[in-house]
Design an enzyme around this catalytic site. Sequence first.
Site, PDB file in Angstrom:
ATOM      1  N   VAL A  16      -5.556   4.502   1.851  1.00 54.55           N
ATOM      2  CA  VAL A  16      -5.683   4.733   3.212  1.00 54.55           C
ATOM      3  C   VAL A  16      -4.364   5.148   4.063  1.00 54.55           C
ATOM      4  O   VAL A  16      -4.498   5.712   4.940  1.00 54.55           O
ATOM      5  CB  VAL A  16      -6.519   3.679   4.010  1.00 54.55           C
ATOM      6  CG1 VAL A  16      -6.725   3.548   5.403  1.00 54.55           C
ATOM      7  CG2 VAL A  16      -7.763   3.232   3.037  1.00 54.55           C
ATOM      8  N   ARG A  47       5.849  -1.524  -1.129  1.00 58.87           N
ATOM      9  CA  ARG A  47       6.238  -2.459  -1.783  1.00 58.87           C
ATOM     10  C   ARG A  47       7.162  -1.750  -3.044  1.00 58.87           C
ATOM     11  O   ARG A  47       8.189  -2.523  -3.361  1.00 58.87           O
ATOM     12  CB  ARG A  47       4.880  -2.967  -2.819  1.00 58.87           C
ATOM     13  CG  ARG A  47       4.743  -4.609  -2.584  1.00 58.87           C
ATOM     14  CD  ARG A  47       3.727  -4.787  -3.549  1.00 58.87           C
ATOM     15  NE  ARG A  47       2.769  -6.089  -3.099  1.00 58.87           N
ATOM     16  CZ  ARG A  47       3.093  -7.191  -3.151  1.00 58.87           C
ATOM     17  NH1 ARG A  47       4.142  -7.575  -3.599  1.00 58.87           N
ATOM     18  NH2 ARG A  47       2.012  -8.116  -2.596  1.00 58.87           N
ATOM     19  N   LYS A 107     -10.471  -6.583   5.939  1.00 59.45           N
ATOM     20  CA  LYS A 107     -11.677  -7.344   6.361  1.00 59.45           C
ATOM     21  C   LYS A 107     -11.560  -8.708   5.730  1.00 59.45           C
ATOM     22  O   LYS A 107     -11.879  -9.910   6.232  1.00 59.45           O
ATOM     23  CB  LYS A 107     -12.694  -6.621   5.690  1.00 59.45           C
ATOM     24  CG  LYS A 107     -12.944  -6.288   4.253  1.00 59.45           C
ATOM     25  CD  LYS A 107     -13.081  -5.039   4.197  1.00 59.45           C
ATOM     26  CE  LYS A 107     -12.094  -4.280   3.620  1.00 59.45           C
ATOM     27  NZ  LYS A 107     -12.116  -2.645   3.677  1.00 59.45           N
ATOM     28  N   VAL A 134     -14.762  -2.442   8.868  1.00 57.62           N
ATOM     29  CA  VAL A 134     -16.051  -2.473   8.483  1.00 57.62           C
ATOM     30  C   VAL A 134     -16.688  -0.949   8.273  1.00 57.62           C
ATOM     31  O   VAL A 134     -16.547  -0.056   8.988  1.00 57.62           O
ATOM     32  CB  VAL A 134     -17.000  -3.168   9.441  1.00 57.62           C
ATOM     33  CG1 VAL A 134     -18.427  -3.199   9.061  1.00 57.62           C
ATOM     34  CG2 VAL A 134     -16.361  -4.615   9.693  1.00 57.62           C
ATOM     35  N   GLY A 136     -15.799   1.731   6.517  1.00 56.49           N
ATOM     36  CA  GLY A 136     -14.961   3.009   6.480  1.00 56.49           C
ATOM     37  C   GLY A 136     -14.893   3.819   7.692  1.00 56.49           C
ATOM     38  O   GLY A 136     -14.392   3.347   8.677  1.00 56.49           O
ATOM     39  N   ILE A 138     -17.689   4.978   9.544  1.00 55.85           N
ATOM     40  CA  ILE A 138     -18.427   4.665  10.654  1.00 55.85           C
ATOM     41  C   ILE A 138     -18.064   3.918  11.647  1.00 55.85           C
ATOM     42  O   ILE A 138     -17.411   2.571  11.449  1.00 55.85           O
ATOM     43  CB  ILE A 138     -19.842   3.932  10.149  1.00 55.85           C
ATOM     44  CG1 ILE A 138     -20.357   4.742   8.910  1.00 55.85           C
ATOM     45  CG2 ILE A 138     -20.940   3.773  11.148  1.00 55.85           C
ATOM     46  CD1 ILE A 138     -21.691   3.905   8.207  1.00 55.85           C
ATOM     47  N   GLY A 189     -11.946   6.229  -6.880  1.00 56.43           N
ATOM     48  CA  GLY A 189     -11.211   5.611  -5.795  1.00 56.43           C
ATOM     49  C   GLY A 189     -11.807   4.804  -5.124  1.00 56.43           C
ATOM     50  O   GLY A 189     -11.521   4.516  -3.961  1.00 56.43           O
ATOM     51  N   ASP A 203     -16.682  -8.352  -0.393  1.00 56.45           N
ATOM     52  CA  ASP A 203     -16.026  -7.478   0.380  1.00 56.45           C
ATOM     53  C   ASP A 203     -16.986  -7.109   1.467  1.00 56.45           C
ATOM     54  O   ASP A 203     -16.745  -7.105   2.800  1.00 56.45           O
ATOM     55  CB  ASP A 203     -15.936  -6.048  -0.506  1.00 56.45           C
ATOM     56  CG  ASP A 203     -15.531  -4.727   0.627  1.00 56.45           C
ATOM     57  OD1 ASP A 203     -14.466  -4.699   0.879  1.00 56.45           O
ATOM     58  OD2 ASP A 203     -16.347  -3.955   1.037  1.00 56.45           O
ATOM     59  N   LYS A 207     -16.981  -8.373   5.764  1.00 54.99           N
ATOM     60  CA  LYS A 207     -17.698  -7.450   6.825  1.00 54.99           C
ATOM     61  C   LYS A 207     -18.817  -7.687   7.591  1.00 54.99           C
ATOM     62  O   LYS A 207     -18.758  -7.787   8.672  1.00 54.99           O
ATOM     63  CB  LYS A 207     -17.885  -5.839   6.227  1.00 54.99           C
ATOM     64  CG  LYS A 207     -16.770  -5.089   5.315  1.00 54.99           C
ATOM     65  CD  LYS A 207     -17.538  -4.066   4.538  1.00 54.99           C
ATOM     66  CE  LYS A 207     -16.217  -3.281   3.851  1.00 54.99           C
ATOM     67  NZ  LYS A 207     -16.650  -2.377   2.839  1.00 54.99           N
TER      68      LYS A 207
HETATM   69  N1  HSE Z   1     -14.332  -0.974  -1.585  1.00 53.21           N
HETATM   70  C1  HSE Z   1     -14.911  -0.745  -0.175  1.00 53.21           C
HETATM   71  C2  HSE Z   1     -16.229  -0.238  -0.549  1.00 53.21           C
HETATM   72  C3  HSE Z   1     -14.039   0.120   0.775  1.00 53.21           C
HETATM   73  O1  HSE Z   1     -16.409   0.189  -1.807  1.00 53.21           O
HETATM   74  O2  HSE Z   1     -17.162  -0.078   0.396  1.00 53.21           O
HETATM   75  C4  HSE Z   1     -13.411  -0.793   1.723  1.00 53.21           C
HETATM   76  O3  HSE Z   1     -14.048  -1.990   2.035  1.00 53.21           O
END
Ligand code: HSE
Length: 433
Positions: A16, A47, A107, A134, A136, A138, A189, A203, A207
């Site tokens: 990103v 890093r 998040k 939250v 991506g 949208i 990815g 994840d 969100k």
């Molecule tokens: N890895 C997340 C997804 C994207 O698959 O929605 C970033 O939150």
Amino acid sequence: MSSAPLKIGLAGFGNVGAGVYKNLAKNRAILRGRTGKDLEITKIVVRDMSKAREVELPADIVSTDLDDLINDDEIDLIVELIGGTDRAFQLVKDALEKGKAVVTGNKALLAEHGKELFAIAEKNESPIYYEAAVAGGIPIIKTVQESLVGNHIQSVIGIINGTCNYILTRMTEAGLDYKEALGEAQQLGYAESDPTLDVNGWDAAHKAIILASLSYGCWVPCEEIHVEGIEKVCSEDIEFARKLGYTIKLLAIIQLHSENDAIEVRVQPSLISADHILSSVKGVFNAIMVKGDIVGETLFYGSGAGQDPTSSSVIGDIVDAATRSRRSDRSCFVTHGLYGQTQPQSESISKYYLRVTAEDRPGVLARIATILGEHGIGILSVIQPEDHDEETAPIVLMLHFAAFGIVQEAIGKINDLDCIRGDAIVMRVENIG
Ligand code: HSE
């Protein structure tokens, strides 16, 4: 007329971060026209400088020390895209305390430390923007925060993990098994660097916590939500669901129970009608249905992951910071105290899909039905295919509305039956809108 540039410090040059750098450069002229400023990344912290990258790092502005961003008084805005919750927390906290604006797509950071960080932001009058955290690309944060501000939000129901949606779609449409589909998602990815958080539901849960905080003005603690991932969903369940007229989706459900003003937050693989619009959300796409008391139902659809869609949200936030739009005044979220506590999951009600692997002998179905009956759980339908192996048979039961706690209790007893092999698979059947 253009004014002084906005100087940006970028922390993280992964998928990103590199997308933000690339796309800010690509649309520099249009952004200058729209904001009246140059949006200039003047420092980047990574890093590992030697890592091979698709987007070339501008070597003259790179460092490996996050303090270089904090201590640079010329930097107005820090964009945090390093992920994780330790270094990121320190960076965001230090930035806000220095009076810098912050844009983050993190998040987990907000779900775990949002309350504290927003208090720091408010105290220091430093805005924090998080559209990319939250779904991506949208613009759901801005929508709930601004466009739907006049509503009591009744529910937010969404497919908000692109990786899980990709995996379930490939299992459904191409007949891949779970591991094959996960491998594909990683190659493309979509998955986080550690896909555990994608597939175990967290994840999406992070969100959901952010969406709940926006909708109801309180940070629901991680311990108070119910989270299940997709690791146990197998092709067999996808096929049974299909025969019954359903699709399996990982759903995040945030709901207000008006009878007691309690808020329910949960993430689970769920069966939804194959005709429902959310069933047609496929691959890495996300969709979020928001229902408000005035607006009624709304639906937001788009790419929930990936370099370009996510960087679109980050750039939107950078522009907000550059123009200090009205939203920044409200980004320090104030608890409005209209709503009560979180709804205990044991009291949450739905229909259920239940699959057990049972020994193929007389009386087995009766014993399962007796346990369900003793718990007051009605059976809507039963399937036991004839073509199964000699010793065991899959039995699928569709169960009537019941509280989750009671269903869990009954399933514990069914699992203990000597005629049942392994653990029962149970999924909610959602009646959405
Ligand atoms: N890895 C997340 C997804 C994207 O698959 O929605 C970033 O939150």
